[in-house]
Design a protein around this motif. Structure first.
Motif, PDB file in Angstrom:
ATOM      1  N   ILE A 103      12.534  -2.661  -3.551  1.00 11.66           N
ATOM      2  CA  ILE A 103      12.965  -1.388  -4.128  1.00 11.66           C
ATOM      3  C   ILE A 103      14.051  -0.828  -3.222  1.00 11.66           C
ATOM      4  O   ILE A 103      13.962  -0.919  -1.995  1.00 11.66           O
ATOM      5  CB  ILE A 103      11.770  -0.428  -4.234  1.00 11.66           C
ATOM      6  CG1 ILE A 103      10.807  -0.981  -5.280  1.00 11.66           C
ATOM      7  CG2 ILE A 103      12.210   0.975  -4.594  1.00 11.66           C
ATOM      8  CD1 ILE A 103       9.469  -0.386  -5.246  1.00 11.66           C
ATOM      9  N   ASN A 104      15.114  -0.267  -3.840  1.00  4.82           N
ATOM     10  CA  ASN A 104      16.253   0.158  -3.036  1.00  4.82           C
ATOM     11  C   ASN A 104      15.909   1.281  -2.072  1.00  4.82           C
ATOM     12  O   ASN A 104      16.329   1.296  -0.934  1.00  4.82           O
ATOM     13  CB  ASN A 104      17.395   0.615  -3.942  1.00  4.82           C
ATOM     14  CG  ASN A 104      17.881  -0.539  -4.804  1.00  4.82           C
ATOM     15  OD1 ASN A 104      17.265  -0.846  -5.814  1.00  4.82           O
ATOM     16  ND2 ASN A 104      18.938  -1.200  -4.383  1.00  4.82           N
ATOM     17  N   ARG A 105      15.165   2.239  -2.568  1.00  5.78           N
ATOM     18  CA  ARG A 105      14.810   3.330  -1.670  1.00  5.78           C
ATOM     19  C   ARG A 105      13.389   3.778  -1.971  1.00  5.78           C
ATOM     20  O   ARG A 105      13.026   3.942  -3.126  1.00  5.78           O
ATOM     21  CB  ARG A 105      15.766   4.502  -1.859  1.00  5.78           C
ATOM     22  CG  ARG A 105      15.451   5.647  -0.933  1.00  5.78           C
ATOM     23  CD  ARG A 105      16.452   6.741  -1.043  1.00  5.78           C
ATOM     24  NE  ARG A 105      17.748   6.290  -0.572  1.00  5.78           N
ATOM     25  CZ  ARG A 105      18.696   7.130  -0.199  1.00  5.78           C
ATOM     26  NH1 ARG A 105      18.476   8.417  -0.245  1.00  5.78           N
ATOM     27  NH2 ARG A 105      19.865   6.694   0.201  1.00  5.78           N
ATOM     28  N   VAL A 106      12.600   3.947  -0.903  1.00  2.00           N
ATOM     29  CA  VAL A 106      11.206   4.349  -1.081  1.00  2.00           C
ATOM     30  C   VAL A 106      10.975   5.671  -0.366  1.00  2.00           C
ATOM     31  O   VAL A 106      11.377   5.835   0.786  1.00  2.00           O
ATOM     32  CB  VAL A 106      10.256   3.281  -0.497  1.00  2.00           C
ATOM     33  CG1 VAL A 106       8.806   3.709  -0.684  1.00  2.00           C
ATOM     34  CG2 VAL A 106      10.491   1.938  -1.152  1.00  2.00           C
ATOM     35  N   TYR A 107      10.389   6.616  -1.048  1.00  2.00           N
ATOM     36  CA  TYR A 107       9.976   7.860  -0.395  1.00  2.00           C
ATOM     37  C   TYR A 107       8.483   7.793  -0.151  1.00  2.00           C
ATOM     38  O   TYR A 107       7.702   7.754  -1.097  1.00  2.00           O
ATOM     39  CB  TYR A 107      10.296   9.067  -1.282  1.00  2.00           C
ATOM     40  CG  TYR A 107      11.758   9.406  -1.325  1.00  2.00           C
ATOM     41  CD1 TYR A 107      12.395   9.880  -0.177  1.00  2.00           C
ATOM     42  CD2 TYR A 107      12.508   9.263  -2.482  1.00  2.00           C
ATOM     43  CE1 TYR A 107      13.741  10.187  -0.193  1.00  2.00           C
ATOM     44  CE2 TYR A 107      13.851   9.569  -2.502  1.00  2.00           C
ATOM     45  CZ  TYR A 107      14.467  10.033  -1.357  1.00  2.00           C
ATOM     46  OH  TYR A 107      15.794  10.336  -1.365  1.00  2.00           O
ATOM     47  N   ILE A 108       8.097   7.758   1.113  1.00  2.00           N
ATOM     48  CA  ILE A 108       6.679   7.705   1.444  1.00  2.00           C
ATOM     49  C   ILE A 108       6.235   9.108   1.826  1.00  2.00           C
ATOM     50  O   ILE A 108       6.591   9.621   2.881  1.00  2.00           O
ATOM     51  CB  ILE A 108       6.405   6.741   2.599  1.00  2.00           C
ATOM     52  CG1 ILE A 108       7.071   5.391   2.322  1.00  2.00           C
ATOM     53  CG2 ILE A 108       4.924   6.564   2.814  1.00  2.00           C
ATOM     54  CD1 ILE A 108       7.056   4.464   3.501  1.00  2.00           C
ATOM     55  N   LEU A 109       5.478   9.716   0.931  1.00  2.00           N
ATOM     56  CA  LEU A 109       5.076  11.110   1.150  1.00  2.00           C
ATOM     57  C   LEU A 109       4.390  11.295   2.492  1.00  2.00           C
ATOM     58  O   LEU A 109       4.693  12.197   3.251  1.00  2.00           O
ATOM     59  CB  LEU A 109       4.109  11.542   0.041  1.00  2.00           C
ATOM     60  CG  LEU A 109       4.729  11.826  -1.310  1.00  2.00           C
ATOM     61  CD1 LEU A 109       3.639  12.223  -2.273  1.00  2.00           C
ATOM     62  CD2 LEU A 109       5.753  12.926  -1.204  1.00  2.00           C
ATOM     63  N   GLU A 110       3.430  10.406   2.793  1.00  2.00           N
ATOM     64  CA  GLU A 110       2.641  10.573   4.002  1.00  2.00           C
ATOM     65  C   GLU A 110       3.509  10.488   5.249  1.00  2.00           C
ATOM     66  O   GLU A 110       3.344  11.247   6.196  1.00  2.00           O
ATOM     67  CB  GLU A 110       1.548   9.510   4.060  1.00  2.00           C
ATOM     68  CG  GLU A 110       0.509   9.704   2.991  1.00  2.00           C
ATOM     69  CD  GLU A 110      -0.702   8.829   3.211  1.00  2.00           C
ATOM     70  OE1 GLU A 110      -0.600   7.853   3.977  1.00  2.00           O
ATOM     71  OE2 GLU A 110      -1.746   9.120   2.613  1.00  2.00           O
ATOM     72  N   LEU A 111       4.453   9.541   5.212  1.00  2.00           N
ATOM     73  CA  LEU A 111       5.301   9.341   6.380  1.00  2.00           C
ATOM     74  C   LEU A 111       6.191  10.561   6.610  1.00  2.00           C
ATOM     75  O   LEU A 111       6.379  11.019   7.732  1.00  2.00           O
ATOM     76  CB  LEU A 111       6.161   8.095   6.178  1.00  2.00           C
ATOM     77  CG  LEU A 111       6.955   7.657   7.399  1.00  2.00           C
ATOM     78  CD1 LEU A 111       6.015   7.255   8.514  1.00  2.00           C
ATOM     79  CD2 LEU A 111       7.876   6.510   7.058  1.00  2.00           C
ATOM     80  N   ILE A 112       6.716  11.092   5.519  1.00  2.00           N
ATOM     81  CA  ILE A 112       7.601  12.254   5.643  1.00  2.00           C
ATOM     82  C   ILE A 112       6.844  13.440   6.215  1.00  2.00           C
ATOM     83  O   ILE A 112       7.320  14.131   7.109  1.00  2.00           O
ATOM     84  CB  ILE A 112       8.217  12.576   4.257  1.00  2.00           C
ATOM     85  CG1 ILE A 112       9.199  11.468   3.888  1.00  2.00           C
ATOM     86  CG2 ILE A 112       8.907  13.924   4.273  1.00  2.00           C
ATOM     87  CD1 ILE A 112       9.759  11.567   2.497  1.00  2.00           C
ATOM     88  N   LEU A 113       5.620  13.624   5.724  1.00  2.00           N
ATOM     89  CA  LEU A 113       4.792  14.708   6.260  1.00  2.00           C
ATOM     90  C   LEU A 113       4.561  14.532   7.754  1.00  2.00           C
ATOM     91  O   LEU A 113       4.689  15.466   8.540  1.00  2.00           O
ATOM     92  CB  LEU A 113       3.431  14.713   5.564  1.00  2.00           C
ATOM     93  CG  LEU A 113       3.308  15.505   4.282  1.00  2.00           C
ATOM     94  CD1 LEU A 113       1.886  15.407   3.778  1.00  2.00           C
ATOM     95  CD2 LEU A 113       3.670  16.947   4.518  1.00  2.00           C
ATOM     96  N   ALA A 114       4.219  13.311   8.130  1.00  2.00           N
ATOM     97  CA  ALA A 114       3.932  13.036   9.539  1.00  2.00           C
ATOM     98  C   ALA A 114       5.160  13.297  10.395  1.00  2.00           C
ATOM     99  O   ALA A 114       5.078  13.913  11.455  1.00  2.00           O
ATOM    100  CB  ALA A 114       3.460  11.593   9.703  1.00  2.00           C
TER     101      ALA A 114
END
Lengths: 551, 126
Positions: A397-408
């Motif tokens: 996938i070209n771009r992935v937004y990982i909610l958990e990672l962003i929060l961390a």
């Protein structure tokens, strides 16, 4: 909950066993003194209390030293036989009670609490209380530990606390299983302590987060709160409570998408602060053209806002993962009906598709279906949990937004790197041309992989510099970024942000900005130049050479 | 009527009365004082102590303290007796008086304990 609870539990439980032992002993002793015996010369005698006490003591504990002081007569032996059973049963009952007590849940719990309380009392460094232990907070703990900020964890679930204990964090992370929405729990975790810096609450349940925020605010006004909130009204509530830092992951993603669409250089700077290299990879450039959003929940709305603001045409497919799974009893997207839906939304001519539902499997299959229909389409996926990270990676996938990672990441930045956090926030007020200049300057000076760090001008971190400044000498930022090998050459140092002791913030300050005492600096550098820089500002001779050429 | 109260009250008062029974009589003459009575006093005092354990109130703590004092005094009295009889093999006036006066101290502790207990009972409304 006072600390002598353990002692009380033991005392209460031991009452009956102790009574049983005292009574069986006294009956046996009394009997021994009453029954007549015969001494070695054949004269009748009666045992004294001391002899009886001595004999019963070793008989009851089944040590058995033989018959003392003289060999027993038959009546005495008959009584002893009865006593043996009586006292041994008493002993066994007592010992059994103690063993049961050791395994007692309530006692173990009290012991845990006492141990936890002692650990909190022993904490002398600044620490953060994290409520809930999961993938996100696990990362935050790792990062904070690296920065020398201690962490205390509370989670309702005992198995999670057990899992945390197995992780062997260094330094140790004190943890306890307790109800986080109870004020006593927060007190136990040390919210009243002077060195408690922040409370982090990132539960999925917004209500729970608000409750924690309210409690924490009432218990300690001064503590920083990092509270997750996924809706606007909730965020406003929290804001009214005076919560300084509200984390809305969807808002973060919306802002980031907007930056990526309108000002790639600013986006790059933000990503670099979070550890990305300082270069936009080819596949990271977002295409222009029509966007399709699949999933129109909280995330879908946030993305819509970003696209609207960036004036990008878009359509959306209102897909609810739970409803989808219920109706089709499948978590795989891509039957004939779904194909038609995608075609109707214009997948053939769309530039990009965003899969933003709550279900990772549906997101993956949406993107693979879209790719089948339009091989050139740019794919953006929402990944909800860190557990699926490898699947998403291999799905190309070209771009992935990982909610958990962003929060961390944001939590870590807010707690441990306040200047870098400020920098990221201020980026949104700048335009792309400014961003391009900063990126260009960083590139020529430091290459594609610079590091960033924060430093305070005080005796501990910049001994020589802070002393000179306090003496009244004017030193500018430009002067301290000269090379200590040759002062005519600049050192590989770039100042991104300064914050004076009074709280005045300057983004990318000029070279002739004077250094003041207590000033905090966000610096971009290489590993090597960081060491040199720290050497210069701490050592009198080096500083003197850099400033005047002497010394 | 509270069974728990009856049992503990019984032992608190019995501890005092048996203690008095041993103490009463010519303090210089051991023949007036029975070893069995001393034994009974020790056992009943120990039982009373156990019954006082686990009460977290202020009064409970004071009651426990008086009981512990009585225990120590009575056990000391018995120990002096055993020591005089078997180690020094001589029970003179000094030893006799020591045995009896130690039990006298325990008696005072027991009187304090019972007074507190009765006072608390009178204070309660029911």
């Amino acid at each position: 909950m006072d600390s002598s609870n353990t002692a009380w539990i033991i005392i209460r439980r031991m009452r009956i066993p102790l009574l049983v032992i005292i009574i069986t002993f006294s009956i046996s002793i009394l009997g021994m003194t009453l029954i007549p015996g015969v001494d070695d010369q054949g004269h009748p005698y009666k045992m004294s209390f001391f002899d009886a006490f001595y004999f019963v003591s070793y008989m009851a504990s089944t040590i058995g030293f033989g018959e003392a002081p003289y060999t027993f007569t038959y009546p005495q032996r008959m009584w002893v036989s009865a006593c043996i059973y009586l006292t041994v049963i008493g002993w066994f009952y007592g010992i059994g009670s103690i063993v049961a007590l050791i395994q007692d849940k309530q006692l173990a719990r009290e012991l845990d609490i006492a141990r936890f309380r002692n650990k909190i009392r022993a904490l002398k460094e600044p620490f953060t209380i994290i409520l809930g232990y999961n993938n996100i907070t696990h990362r935050i703990i790792d990062w904070l530990n690296d920065e020398g900020i201690r962490v205390v964890v509370v989670d309702r679930d005992e198995s999670k606390i057990a899992a945390l204990d197995l992780e062997n964090f260094i330094p140790e992370v004190p943890s306890i299983a307790a109800d986080v929405t109870h004020p006593d729990t927060l007190k136990l975790a040390g919210i009243h302590k002077r060195n408690c810096e922040a409370v982090v609450s990132l539960f999925d349940d917004d209500m729970k987060n608000t409750k924690v925020a309210l409690l924490a605010k009432l218990l300690n006004k001064r503590v920083k709160l990092v509270i997750k909130s996924t809706t606007r009204t909730q965020s406003e509530h929290l804001h009214n409570l005076g919560v300084r830092y509200i984390e809305d992951p969807f808002q973060f993603i919306s802002n980031r998408l907007y930056l990526a669409l309108t000002s790639p250089n600013l986006w790059l700077l933000e990503m670099w602060i979070f550890g990305h290299i300082l270069r936009i990879r080819d596949r990271e450039t977002l295409p222009r053209g029509k966007y399709i959003i699949c999933g129109y929940g909280r995330m879908g709305h946030a993305l819509e806002k970003a696209l609207k603001k960036a004036q990008i045409p878009y359509t959306y497919i209102d897909l609810k993962s739970e409803q989808y799974k219920r109706e089709k009893s499948s978590a795989v997207y891509g039957d004939a009906e779904d194909y038609r839906e995608l075609l109707d939304a214009g997948v053939k001519e769309a530039a990009a598709i965003i899969a933003a539902t709550k279900d990772d499997l549906i997101n993956l299959t949406i993107l693979s279906t879209a790719k089948k229909l339009n091989p050139k389409i740019y794919t953006i996926g929402r990944e909800n949990t860190l557990d699926d990270v490898t699947i998403f990676k291999s799905a190309r996938i070209n771009r992935v937004y990982i909610l958990e990672l962003i929060l961390a990441q944001f939590t870590y930045l807010f707690i441990a790197r306040p200047l870098a956090y400020r920098f990221v926030r201020l980026l949104h007020t700048k335009d792309d041309a400014w961003g391009a200049r900063v990126v260009e300057a960083l590139h020529t000076l430091l290459g594609e992989n610079p590091i960033h760090f924060e430093i305070t001008v005080d005796e501990e971190h910049a001994y020589a510099l802070s002393r000179e400044v306090r003496k009244g000498r004017t030193v500018t930022l430009g002067e301290i970024r000269r090379s200590r090998a040759d002062r005519t050459q600049p050192e590989k140092i770039y100042f991104l942000l300064t914050k004076s002791a009074e709280g005045e913030v300057t983004l990318v300050p000029d070279d002739d900005t004077p250094v003041t005492e207590g000033m905090r600096l966000l610096v971009a550098a290489t590993e090597e130049s960081r060491t040199d820089f720290e050497y210069v500002i701490n050592n009198y001779y080096e500083l003197e050479y850099v400033l005047t050429g002497e010394g | 009527m509270n069974t728990q109260k009856v049992i503990s009250g019984f032992f608190f008062i019995l501890a005092m009365t048996v203690n008095f029974g041993f103490f009463y009589g010519d303090p210089a003459n051991l023949e007036y004082h029975s070893a069995y009575e001393l034994f009974a006093a020790i056992v009943i005092n120990l039982i009373a102590t156990i019954l006082k354990l686990g009460d977290k109130t202020q009064l409970g703590s004071v009651l426990l303290a008086t009981s512990l004092v009585a225990d120590i005094q009575l056990i000391a009295s018995a120990s002096v007796w055993a020591f005089a009889e078997y180690v020094t093999k001589h029970i003179g006036l000094e030893e006799t008086v020591a045995i009896i006066s130690l039990s006298g101290g325990a008696l005072i502790a027991n009187i304090v304990s019972v007074t507190l207990f009765v006072g608390d009972t009178l204070k309660s409304k029911r």
